[in-house]
Design a protein around this motif. Structure first.
Motif, PDB file in Angstrom:
ATOM      1  N   GLU A 173     -24.025-123.601 -21.034  1.00  0.00           N
ATOM      2  CA  GLU A 173     -24.555-122.948 -22.243  1.00  0.00           C
ATOM      3  C   GLU A 173     -23.638-123.103 -23.453  1.00  0.00           C
ATOM      4  O   GLU A 173     -23.950-122.578 -24.518  1.00  0.00           O
ATOM      5  N   THR A 220     -25.386-124.481 -26.445  1.00  0.00           N
ATOM      6  CA  THR A 220     -26.669-123.863 -26.841  1.00  0.00           C
ATOM      7  C   THR A 220     -26.416-122.967 -28.052  1.00  0.00           C
ATOM      8  O   THR A 220     -25.457-122.186 -28.062  1.00  0.00           O
ATOM      9  N   ALA A 221     -27.273-123.098 -29.048  1.00  0.00           N
ATOM     10  CA  ALA A 221     -27.095-122.311 -30.270  1.00  0.00           C
ATOM     11  C   ALA A 221     -27.103-120.819 -29.941  1.00  0.00           C
ATOM     12  O   ALA A 221     -27.961-120.356 -29.175  1.00  0.00           O
ATOM     13  N   PRO A 222     -26.152-120.058 -30.497  1.00  0.00           N
ATOM     14  CA  PRO A 222     -26.079-118.623 -30.231  1.00  0.00           C
ATOM     15  C   PRO A 222     -27.418-117.915 -30.474  1.00  0.00           C
ATOM     16  O   PRO A 222     -27.840-117.084 -29.672  1.00  0.00           O
ATOM     17  N   ARG A 223     -28.104-118.299 -31.536  1.00  0.00           N
ATOM     18  CA  ARG A 223     -29.376-117.661 -31.867  1.00  0.00           C
ATOM     19  C   ARG A 223     -30.416-117.850 -30.755  1.00  0.00           C
ATOM     20  O   ARG A 223     -31.170-116.920 -30.432  1.00  0.00           O
ATOM     21  N   VAL A 267     -29.773-118.363 -27.515  1.00  0.00           N
ATOM     22  CA  VAL A 267     -29.358-117.542 -26.368  1.00  0.00           C
ATOM     23  C   VAL A 267     -29.738-116.081 -26.619  1.00  0.00           C
ATOM     24  O   VAL A 267     -30.330-115.409 -25.759  1.00  0.00           O
ATOM     25  N   PHE A 268     -29.435-115.601 -27.806  1.00  0.00           N
ATOM     26  CA  PHE A 268     -29.735-114.206 -28.148  1.00  0.00           C
ATOM     27  C   PHE A 268     -31.230-113.931 -28.017  1.00  0.00           C
ATOM     28  O   PHE A 268     -31.650-112.971 -27.376  1.00  0.00           O
ATOM     29  N   GLU A 269     -32.044-114.802 -28.625  1.00  0.00           N
ATOM     30  CA  GLU A 269     -33.484-114.534 -28.646  1.00  0.00           C
ATOM     31  C   GLU A 269     -34.121-114.688 -27.263  1.00  0.00           C
ATOM     32  O   GLU A 269     -35.007-113.914 -26.896  1.00  0.00           O
ATOM     33  N   ASP A 303     -32.532-114.126 -24.354  1.00  0.00           N
ATOM     34  CA  ASP A 303     -32.107-113.014 -23.502  1.00  0.00           C
ATOM     35  C   ASP A 303     -32.785-111.709 -23.912  1.00  0.00           C
ATOM     36  O   ASP A 303     -33.188-110.919 -23.050  1.00  0.00           O
ATOM     37  N   VAL A 304     -32.942-111.483 -25.217  1.00  0.00           N
ATOM     38  CA  VAL A 304     -33.622-110.263 -25.671  1.00  0.00           C
ATOM     39  C   VAL A 304     -35.085-110.283 -25.209  1.00  0.00           C
ATOM     40  O   VAL A 304     -35.609-109.266 -24.739  1.00  0.00           O
ATOM     41  N   GLY A 322     -21.720-108.692 -24.203  1.00  0.00           N
ATOM     42  CA  GLY A 322     -23.127-109.001 -23.992  1.00  0.00           C
ATOM     43  C   GLY A 322     -23.778-108.047 -22.998  1.00  0.00           C
ATOM     44  O   GLY A 322     -24.894-107.570 -23.220  1.00  0.00           O
ATOM     45  N   TYR A 359     -24.286-104.704 -24.604  1.00  0.00           N
ATOM     46  CA  TYR A 359     -25.428-104.761 -25.519  1.00  0.00           C
ATOM     47  C   TYR A 359     -26.750-104.726 -24.741  1.00  0.00           C
ATOM     48  O   TYR A 359     -27.672-103.987 -25.080  1.00  0.00           O
ATOM     49  N   GLU A 360     -26.838-105.555 -23.703  1.00  0.00           N
ATOM     50  CA  GLU A 360     -28.094-105.686 -22.964  1.00  0.00           C
ATOM     51  C   GLU A 360     -28.467-104.411 -22.209  1.00  0.00           C
ATOM     52  O   GLU A 360     -29.630-104.009 -22.164  1.00  0.00           O
ATOM     53  N   GLY A 402     -19.861-103.354 -26.965  1.00  0.00           N
ATOM     54  CA  GLY A 402     -21.165-104.020 -26.959  1.00  0.00           C
ATOM     55  C   GLY A 402     -22.302-103.013 -27.103  1.00  0.00           C
ATOM     56  O   GLY A 402     -23.260-103.228 -27.849  1.00  0.00           O
ATOM     57  N   TYR A 403     -22.173-101.894 -26.406  1.00  0.00           N
ATOM     58  CA  TYR A 403     -23.186-100.843 -26.486  1.00  0.00           C
ATOM     59  C   TYR A 403     -23.237-100.237 -27.888  1.00  0.00           C
ATOM     60  O   TYR A 403     -24.314-100.073 -28.471  1.00  0.00           O
ATOM     61  N   TYR A 428     -22.095-101.387 -30.824  1.00  0.00           N
ATOM     62  CA  TYR A 428     -22.550-102.314 -31.864  1.00  0.00           C
ATOM     63  C   TYR A 428     -24.079-102.418 -31.843  1.00  0.00           C
ATOM     64  O   TYR A 428     -24.745-102.383 -32.893  1.00  0.00           O
ATOM     65  N   GLY A 429     -24.661-102.496 -30.633  1.00  0.00           N
ATOM     66  CA  GLY A 429     -26.119-102.593 -30.523  1.00  0.00           C
ATOM     67  C   GLY A 429     -26.807-101.342 -31.059  1.00  0.00           C
ATOM     68  O   GLY A 429     -27.824-101.431 -31.760  1.00  0.00           O
ATOM     69  N   SER A 434     -19.193-113.368 -27.134  1.00  0.00           N
ATOM     70  CA  SER A 434     -20.574-113.356 -26.647  1.00  0.00           C
ATOM     71  C   SER A 434     -21.574-113.811 -27.715  1.00  0.00           C
ATOM     72  O   SER A 434     -21.529-113.365 -28.859  1.00  0.00           O
ATOM     73  N   LYS A 435     -22.513-114.637 -27.279  1.00  0.00           N
ATOM     74  CA  LYS A 435     -23.598-115.058 -28.157  1.00  0.00           C
ATOM     75  C   LYS A 435     -24.587-113.913 -28.416  1.00  0.00           C
ATOM     76  O   LYS A 435     -25.429-114.026 -29.300  1.00  0.00           O
ATOM     77  N   MET A 436     -24.462-112.828 -27.654  1.00  0.00           N
ATOM     78  CA  MET A 436     -25.290-111.648 -27.928  1.00  0.00           C
ATOM     79  C   MET A 436     -24.796-110.937 -29.198  1.00  0.00           C
ATOM     80  O   MET A 436     -25.466-110.043 -29.710  1.00  0.00           O
ATOM     81  N   THR A 484     -22.814-113.205 -31.740  1.00  0.00           N
ATOM     82  CA  THR A 484     -22.839-114.289 -32.752  1.00  0.00           C
ATOM     83  C   THR A 484     -24.258-114.806 -32.994  1.00  0.00           C
ATOM     84  O   THR A 484     -24.508-115.414 -34.041  1.00  0.00           O
ATOM     85  N   GLY A 485     -25.180-114.568 -32.057  1.00  0.00           N
ATOM     86  CA  GLY A 485     -26.546-115.055 -32.222  1.00  0.00           C
ATOM     87  C   GLY A 485     -27.527-114.016 -32.739  1.00  0.00           C
ATOM     88  O   GLY A 485     -28.715-114.295 -32.863  1.00  0.00           O
TER      89      GLY A 485
END
Lengths: 143, 143
Positions: A47, A50-53, A55-57, A59-60, A79, A82-83, B81-82, B84-85, B105-107, B109-110
């Motif tokens: 990965e 792979t563009a960060p954007r 990966v973000f989109e 995974d979300v 990450g 956040y998730e 991470g939590y 910031y989200g 994390s790309k979560m 930067t993305g």
């Protein structure tokens, strides 16, 4: 069920072997693991370009689509933090598991959300028992 | 302004000296840092016996109350991470800063959220310039 498995990628791969065992176990039970790549030993390499954007989109979108999130939170990770927060906020059932000899963030262990369960494990067998009990309780609740 | 400063506690304290410099800088500018304890070198020891639920509820309340979040994300952290989200979701202006020699994390930067700015820094002076420009742009936007 569709399961989002969350584990550290950039944050560190010291528990990658456990991710792999847990994802394989979930698949053996017949579940679809949307984010099975997290358990791939080569995920960082695969990965990295792979563009960060993207990966973000991706995974979300997977978190939004999943029926359940299972997060292995032994390794600190932006990450995963956040998730897990996103899944709890979307009212998904969330199981956070970590090694019993570790201390993790109180932003997880102190979260009173009714759809969140936090558990520790010592052995791989115990991790599987906790995971199975969590998934079976959901199925029973839905039946 | 009321600033929530987010930095790693349980996840690791290797950037604690930077947290301390940044929080002191924000206070010098006249801002109130709600979570100044994150920069305290003894925070792990000081908070180790505080109930997780109390820490969680205090920190979430501070994120809700703040005008701005500034997160130093060089150290992987579930709590950061939590938080910031949560701040992005609450539509707070959020600045995430990290050392330019690291990959995070790309979560973060993305994430295309319009209220989020992600920036890297090399020197402490650059970190202060980025932070000041971020805060000044908010003040200009509000004026």
């Amino acid at each position: 069920m569709k399961i989002y498995f969350s584990g550290s990628i950039s944050g560190g791969r010291e528990h990658a072997a456990i991710y792999q065992q847990l994802v394989a176990y979930l698949q053996t039970l017949g579940h679809e693991v949307l984010s099975a790549h997290v358990a791939d030993p080569d995920v960082l390499e695969r990965e990295k370009d792979t563009a960060p954007r993207l990966v973000f989109e991706r995974d979300v979108a997977w978190v939004q689509q999943c029926d359940v999130m299972i997060a292995e939170v032994s390794t600190p990770s932006l990450g995963v933090g956040y998730e897990y927060g996103l899944a709890v906020q979307l009212d998904k059932p969330v199981l956070c598991v970590y090694r019993a000899d570790l201390r993790i963030s109180k932003m997880i262990t102190g979260n009173p959300a009714p759809n969140l369960k936090v558990a520790t494990y010592v052995t791989e067998a115990e991790l599987e028992r906790i995971t199975l009990a969590f998934l079976e309780a959901l199925t029973t609740a839905q039946a």
